[in-house]
Scaffold this motif. Structure first.
Motif, PDB file in Angstrom:
ATOM      1  N   MET A   1      -7.660  38.935 -13.345  1.00  0.00           N
ATOM      2  CA  MET A   1      -8.291  38.302 -12.236  1.00  0.00           C
ATOM      3  C   MET A   1      -7.910  38.022 -11.459  1.00  0.00           C
ATOM      4  N   SER A   2      -8.629  38.045 -10.205  1.00  0.00           N
ATOM      5  CA  SER A   2      -8.100  38.045  -8.644  1.00  0.00           C
ATOM      6  C   SER A   2      -8.480  36.590  -8.354  1.00  0.00           C
ATOM      7  N   LEU A   3      -7.645  35.301  -7.527  1.00  0.00           N
ATOM      8  CA  LEU A   3      -7.974  34.614  -7.393  1.00  0.00           C
ATOM      9  C   LEU A   3      -9.098  33.977  -5.651  1.00  0.00           C
ATOM     10  N   HIS A   4     -10.059  33.463  -6.203  1.00  0.00           N
ATOM     11  CA  HIS A   4     -10.283  33.522  -4.631  1.00  0.00           C
ATOM     12  C   HIS A   4     -10.369  31.800  -4.127  1.00  0.00           C
ATOM     13  N   ILE A   5     -10.513  32.332  -3.342  1.00  0.00           N
ATOM     14  CA  ILE A   5     -10.003  30.313  -2.294  1.00  0.00           C
ATOM     15  C   ILE A   5     -11.017  30.283  -1.775  1.00  0.00           C
ATOM     16  N   ILE A   6     -11.647  28.747  -1.836  1.00  0.00           N
ATOM     17  CA  ILE A   6     -12.486  28.603  -0.659  1.00  0.00           C
ATOM     18  C   ILE A   6     -12.463  27.253  -0.306  1.00  0.00           C
ATOM     19  N   VAL A   7     -12.540  27.031   0.564  1.00  0.00           N
ATOM     20  CA  VAL A   7     -11.496  26.435   1.637  1.00  0.00           C
ATOM     21  C   VAL A   7     -13.135  25.936   2.128  1.00  0.00           C
ATOM     22  N   ASP A   8     -12.870  24.647   2.377  1.00  0.00           N
ATOM     23  CA  ASP A   8     -14.351  23.251   3.051  1.00  0.00           C
ATOM     24  C   ASP A   8     -13.506  23.354   4.686  1.00  0.00           C
ATOM     25  N   GLY A   9     -13.278  23.667   5.686  1.00  0.00           N
ATOM     26  CA  GLY A   9     -12.898  23.905   6.911  1.00  0.00           C
ATOM     27  C   GLY A   9     -13.341  22.726   7.149  1.00  0.00           C
ATOM     28  N   TYR A  10     -13.949  22.304   7.602  1.00  0.00           N
ATOM     29  CA  TYR A  10     -13.934  20.972   8.749  1.00  0.00           C
ATOM     30  C   TYR A  10     -12.763  20.265   8.121  1.00  0.00           C
ATOM     31  N   ASN A  11     -12.971  20.194   6.878  1.00  0.00           N
ATOM     32  CA  ASN A  11     -12.259  18.916   5.979  1.00  0.00           C
ATOM     33  C   ASN A  11     -11.178  19.295   5.987  1.00  0.00           C
ATOM     34  N   VAL A  12     -10.441  19.660   5.728  1.00  0.00           N
ATOM     35  CA  VAL A  12      -8.936  20.715   5.748  1.00  0.00           C
ATOM     36  C   VAL A  12      -8.901  20.715   7.783  1.00  0.00           C
ATOM     37  N   ILE A  13      -9.290  20.702   7.920  1.00  0.00           N
ATOM     38  CA  ILE A  13      -8.658  20.393   9.365  1.00  0.00           C
ATOM     39  C   ILE A  13      -8.613  18.935  10.132  1.00  0.00           C
ATOM     40  N   ARG A  14      -9.767  18.083   9.529  1.00  0.00           N
ATOM     41  CA  ARG A  14      -9.389  16.450   9.886  1.00  0.00           C
ATOM     42  C   ARG A  14      -9.204  15.720   8.870  1.00  0.00           C
ATOM     43  N   GLN A  15      -8.244  16.618   7.479  1.00  0.00           N
ATOM     44  CA  GLN A  15      -7.202  15.464   6.919  1.00  0.00           C
ATOM     45  C   GLN A  15      -5.403  16.563   7.726  1.00  0.00           C
ATOM     46  N   SER A  16      -5.726  16.995   8.625  1.00  0.00           N
ATOM     47  CA  SER A  16      -4.141  17.333   9.024  1.00  0.00           C
ATOM     48  C   SER A  16      -4.012  16.628  10.006  1.00  0.00           C
ATOM     49  N   PRO A  17      -2.611  16.167  10.141  1.00  0.00           N
ATOM     50  CA  PRO A  17      -2.134  15.496  11.160  1.00  0.00           C
ATOM     51  C   PRO A  17      -1.910  17.016  12.340  1.00  0.00           C
ATOM     52  N   VAL A  18      -2.181  17.955  12.642  1.00  0.00           N
ATOM     53  CA  VAL A  18      -1.636  19.076  13.235  1.00  0.00           C
ATOM     54  C   VAL A  18      -2.559  19.513  13.575  1.00  0.00           C
ATOM     55  N   MET A  19      -3.357  19.843  12.886  1.00  0.00           N
ATOM     56  CA  MET A  19      -5.477  20.376  13.669  1.00  0.00           C
ATOM     57  C   MET A  19      -6.589  20.060  13.779  1.00  0.00           C
ATOM     58  N   GLU A  20      -6.301  17.976  13.560  1.00  0.00           N
ATOM     59  CA  GLU A  20      -7.805  16.714  13.532  1.00  0.00           C
ATOM     60  C   GLU A  20      -7.386  17.259  15.676  1.00  0.00           C
ATOM     61  N   PRO A  21      -5.980  16.454  16.290  1.00  0.00           N
ATOM     62  CA  PRO A  21      -5.746  16.094  17.636  1.00  0.00           C
ATOM     63  C   PRO A  21      -6.622  17.981  18.584  1.00  0.00           C
ATOM     64  N   LEU A  22      -6.503  18.897  17.629  1.00  0.00           N
ATOM     65  CA  LEU A  22      -6.857  20.309  18.210  1.00  0.00           C
ATOM     66  C   LEU A  22      -8.379  20.507  18.583  1.00  0.00           C
ATOM     67  N   ASP A  23      -8.604  19.670  16.572  1.00  0.00           N
ATOM     68  CA  ASP A  23      -9.620  19.900  16.583  1.00  0.00           C
ATOM     69  C   ASP A  23     -11.268  18.702  17.637  1.00  0.00           C
ATOM     70  N   ARG A  24      -9.611  17.874  17.896  1.00  0.00           N
ATOM     71  CA  ARG A  24     -10.495  16.585  18.711  1.00  0.00           C
ATOM     72  C   ARG A  24     -11.053  17.361  20.254  1.00  0.00           C
ATOM     73  N   GLN A  25      -9.769  18.001  20.622  1.00  0.00           N
ATOM     74  CA  GLN A  25      -9.843  18.655  21.911  1.00  0.00           C
ATOM     75  C   GLN A  25     -10.494  19.404  22.175  1.00  0.00           C
ATOM     76  N   ASP A  26     -10.372  20.873  21.231  1.00  0.00           N
ATOM     77  CA  ASP A  26     -11.837  21.201  21.273  1.00  0.00           C
ATOM     78  C   ASP A  26     -12.237  22.256  20.026  1.00  0.00           C
ATOM     79  N   LEU A  27     -13.252  22.034  19.146  1.00  0.00           N
ATOM     80  CA  LEU A  27     -13.826  22.307  18.045  1.00  0.00           C
ATOM     81  C   LEU A  27     -13.215  23.826  17.267  1.00  0.00           C
ATOM     82  N   GLN A  28     -13.829  24.989  18.785  1.00  0.00           N
ATOM     83  CA  GLN A  28     -13.235  25.804  18.532  1.00  0.00           C
ATOM     84  C   GLN A  28     -11.907  26.806  17.919  1.00  0.00           C
ATOM     85  N   LEU A  29     -10.459  25.441  19.068  1.00  0.00           N
ATOM     86  CA  LEU A  29      -9.522  25.831  18.681  1.00  0.00           C
ATOM     87  C   LEU A  29      -8.908  25.531  17.276  1.00  0.00           C
ATOM     88  N   GLY A  30      -9.834  23.959  16.826  1.00  0.00           N
ATOM     89  CA  GLY A  30      -9.331  23.365  15.223  1.00  0.00           C
ATOM     90  C   GLY A  30      -9.809  24.862  14.236  1.00  0.00           C
TER      91      GLY A  30
END
Length: 161
Positions: A1-30
Motif C-alpha cells: 500500500m502506497s503512502l499518500h502525503i496530504i499537505v496543508d500548504g499555507y499551514n506549512v508555509i506559515r509555520q516555517s522560519p524559512v518560507m514564512e518571510p518569503l510568503d509575506r514578501q510574495d504569496l506565489q513565492l512561498g
C-alpha cells in the motif's frame, strides 16, 4: 500500500522560519518554494504528494495545471476551506494517508479517520533532510547510509578458556 502525503500548504508555509518571510514578501513565492521542497522530498521517497491551498484559482503559476514537478496541487473551491478539502481526502484515504498540518482540528479529524499525522515543523525537517540528500546525490535506495550491517555473528574468540 502506497503512502499518500496530504499537505496543508499555507499551514506549512506559515509555520516555517524559512518560507514564512518569503510568503509575506510574495504569496506565489512561498507556494513555489514549498512545491520545490516537496518535489525534492518526492524524488527521494517516491510517495504520492498532494498540497492543498485555500482559494480557487488563486495562483497564476499553477492556473492551468494540477501538477507541478510531480506534486498534485489543489485549491479549495469558492466558499470552501483547504481544511475541509484535507478532511475529505483523509476520510477517503484513511490508513494510506499522512496528513501534514499543525492545525489541531485537521490533525485530530484525520487521526480519527485512521490517517497518520505529522506537525508542519516536523515535516519541514524531513523535507530539509531530503533536500540535503538530494544535493549530495544520496538516494534512499543506495544502501550507503551508515555502513552498518546487521548480523548475528559473534565477535571475539569462539571458545573461551
Amino acid at each position: 500500500m502506497s503512502l499518500h502525503i496530504i499537505v496543508d500548504g499555507y499551514n506549512v508555509i506559515r509555520q516555517s522560519p524559512v518560507m514564512e518571510p518569503l510568503d509575506r514578501q510574495d504569496l506565489q513565492l512561498g507556494r513555489e518554494v514549498l512545491v520545490d521542497k516537496l518535489a525534492a522530498y518526492k524524488r527521494l521517497k517516491g510517495h504520492k504528494i498532494t498540497v492543498v491551498f485555500d482559494g480557487a484559482g488563486d495562483s497564476p503559476l499553477f492556473e492551468n495545471r494540477d501538477r507541478e514537478k510531480g506534486i498534485l496541487i489543489k485549491f479549495s473551491r469558492q466558499g470552501e476551506t483547504a481544511d475541509a478539502v484535507i478532511k475529505r481526502m483523509a476520510a477517503q484515504e484513511q490508513q494510506a494517508a499522512l496528513v501534514v498540518s499543525s492545525d489541531r482540528e485537521v490533525a485530530d479529524f484525520s487521526a480519527s479517520q485512521g490517517a497518520a499525522t505529522i506537525a508542519s515543523v516536523e515535516f519541514e525537517d524531513k523535507m530539509e533532510m531530503a533536500a540535503y540528500f538530494n544535493l549530495k546525490g544520496i538516494s534512499s535506495e543506495s544502501g550507503t547510509d551508515d555502513g552498518w550491517e546487521f548480523t548475528t555473528k559473534k565477535k571475539g574468540p569462539s571458545k573461551r578458556l
